[in-house]
Design a protein around this motif. Structure first.
Motif, PDB file in Angstrom:
ATOM      1  N   THR A 100     -30.055  -4.308  42.820  1.00 54.99           N
ATOM      2  CA  THR A 100     -29.822  -5.412  43.605  1.00 54.99           C
ATOM      3  C   THR A 100     -29.856  -5.137  45.122  1.00 54.99           C
ATOM      4  N   HIS A 101     -29.376  -4.037  45.634  1.00 55.22           N
ATOM      5  CA  HIS A 101     -29.589  -3.780  46.875  1.00 55.22           C
ATOM      6  C   HIS A 101     -30.810  -2.821  47.105  1.00 55.22           C
ATOM      7  N   ALA A 105     -17.671  -0.239  43.360  1.00 49.46           N
ATOM      8  CA  ALA A 105     -19.137  -0.432  43.730  1.00 49.46           C
ATOM      9  C   ALA A 105     -19.447   0.947  44.427  1.00 49.46           C
ATOM     10  N   GLU A 153     -19.882  -0.823  39.286  1.00 50.79           N
ATOM     11  CA  GLU A 153     -21.486  -1.210  39.772  1.00 50.79           C
ATOM     12  C   GLU A 153     -21.991  -0.036  40.382  1.00 50.79           C
ATOM     13  N   THR A 202     -25.381   1.235  42.461  1.00 56.23           N
ATOM     14  CA  THR A 202     -26.557   0.780  42.856  1.00 56.23           C
ATOM     15  C   THR A 202     -27.356   1.883  43.220  1.00 56.23           C
ATOM     16  N   TYR A 208     -25.230   0.288  52.730  1.00 55.65           N
ATOM     17  CA  TYR A 208     -25.856  -0.992  52.314  1.00 55.65           C
ATOM     18  C   TYR A 208     -26.157  -1.904  53.126  1.00 55.65           C
ATOM     19  N   TRP A 228     -25.153  -5.993  52.128  1.00 55.48           N
ATOM     20  CA  TRP A 228     -25.056  -6.254  50.631  1.00 55.48           C
ATOM     21  C   TRP A 228     -23.630  -5.852  50.051  1.00 55.48           C
ATOM     22  N   SER A 229     -22.890  -5.111  50.478  1.00 55.01           N
ATOM     23  CA  SER A 229     -21.577  -5.033  50.051  1.00 55.01           C
ATOM     24  C   SER A 229     -20.624  -6.308  50.449  1.00 55.01           C
ATOM     25  N   ARG A 287     -21.444  -8.877  48.035  1.00 56.47           N
ATOM     26  CA  ARG A 287     -21.262  -8.676  46.711  1.00 56.47           C
ATOM     27  C   ARG A 287     -19.551  -8.954  46.593  1.00 56.47           C
ATOM     28  N   SER A 315     -18.927 -12.505  46.541  1.00 58.77           N
ATOM     29  CA  SER A 315     -19.309 -13.106  45.340  1.00 58.77           C
ATOM     30  C   SER A 315     -18.229 -12.936  44.168  1.00 58.77           C
TER      31      SER A 315
END
Length: 329
Positions: free
Chosen positions: A8-9, A268, A295, A297, A305, A317-318, A321, A324
């Protein structure tokens, strides 16, 4: 499943590998959140400098504080590192207060006691948490990066079922859960630049601490320091009650007690992280845990990221994420 491999990244094409993806943000990303600094005195008569940043938009409920995120930085980092400031910017724009704290000796002024900080030292984090709770926060999230990720995991592991109910979740990035594996990994020829930079940052602190406590330091010992293992065997271990590097790594690595975690926790890491070999992560253990998500990546580097396309006011991205995960019910 708690173990997720994802792409996703997606980094820009001009950041083709983990080294570029780690170094570019550290050198060129500049974010300056509005901090309010507070100096607090620790129980052992030392000090910690902590930086507060407050939610841009607050709820209208009188006297109710927004959720608070406590952020712990990496080795020889501070509250001004881009992975901290970028996260603070996004979180405060989305209704969170932030407390980014600086470890002993990391705020620009040498600390007063003999000891510094290390990967498994959680008493200062506990002190910071209690300080925040005393201000009336009832919804606290913990977040850590690199060494700070290991400290965060160690804290929630050590607390286990007795963790304060105000602490709701934990999120960590680029975590060296196996300190011995990471220490040996940074000795590889392609990683020597990182090793050199870290040791160049640590050496002046050792020299200054030797002036404070000459009876505990012999400067000629620095001649023995060529690697992280050497530094931890000569300094970190003896200064903090360990027999040496091996004892320190074993007792401070978060990989050994991860099953004790009882709050929702996201770990992550990037598979191309030059400092943390992803094979050293306890993937099989985490895959069976109900409260921990790992997770992985394919891209991202170490605390990097940087996404291919910058949206959400330049968030990485981090950061998206983490937001979220914190917002999930």
């Amino acid at each position: 499943m708690p173990l997720i491999r994802t792409n996703t990244h997606q980094p820009p094409a001009w950041l083709p590998n983990g080294h570029y993806q780690s170094i570019y943000p550290a050198l060129f990303r500049k974010i300056k959140p509005l901090y309010r600094r507070e100096r607090v005195t620790t129980p052992d008569d030392d000090f910690l400098d902590i930086d507060w940043s407050f939610a841009v938009k607050r709820e209208s409920i009188i006297d109710q504080k927004p959720p608070l995120v406590i952020l712990s930085h990496g080795l020889e980092g501070s509250s001004t590192r881009q992975y901290i400031t970028g996260m603070v910017q996004l979180l405060t724009n989305n209704g969170y207060d932030c407390l980014a704290w600086n470890y002993r000796s990391c705020s620009g002024e040498l600390n007063q006691q003999l000891r510094f900080y290390h990967s498994g030292e959680t008493t200062d984090l506990e002190f910071i948490i209690q300080h925040a709770l005393a201000k009336g926060y009832t919804d606290v999230q913990l977040m850590g990066f690199s060494l700070g990720g290991n400290v965060t995991l160690k804290y929630v592991e050590d607390c286990g079922k007795n963790i304060n109910p105000a602490i709701k979740k934990a999120v960590v990035f680029s975590v060296p859960m196996d300190l011995l594996a990471c220490s040996r990994n940074i000795e590889k020829p392609e990683n020597k630049i990182y090793l050199w930079r870290f040791l160049q940052s640590l050496k002046p602190k050792i020299e200054a601490k030797a002036s404070q406590y000459p009876e505990h330091f012999a400067l000629d010992q620095w001649k023995q320091v060529k690697t992280f293992w050497d530094f931890d065997h000569v300094y970190t271990g003896p200064l903090h009650g360990f027999e040496g590097a091996e004892d320190y790594y074993h007792r401070s690595s978060s990989k050994y007690l991860v099953e004790n975690i009882t709050i929702p926790t996201l770990i992550a890491n990037a598979e191309n992280d030059p400092l943390v070999p992803y094979q050293s992560l306890p993937m099989e253990v985490i895959a069976d845990l109900p409260n921990v998500w790992l997770e992985l990546t394919q891209q991202g580097g170490h605390c990097g990221y940087r996404p291919r396309t910058l949206t959400h006011k330049g968030a990485y991205w981090s950061e998206l994420r983490a937001l979220s995960f914190l917002q999930e019910a």
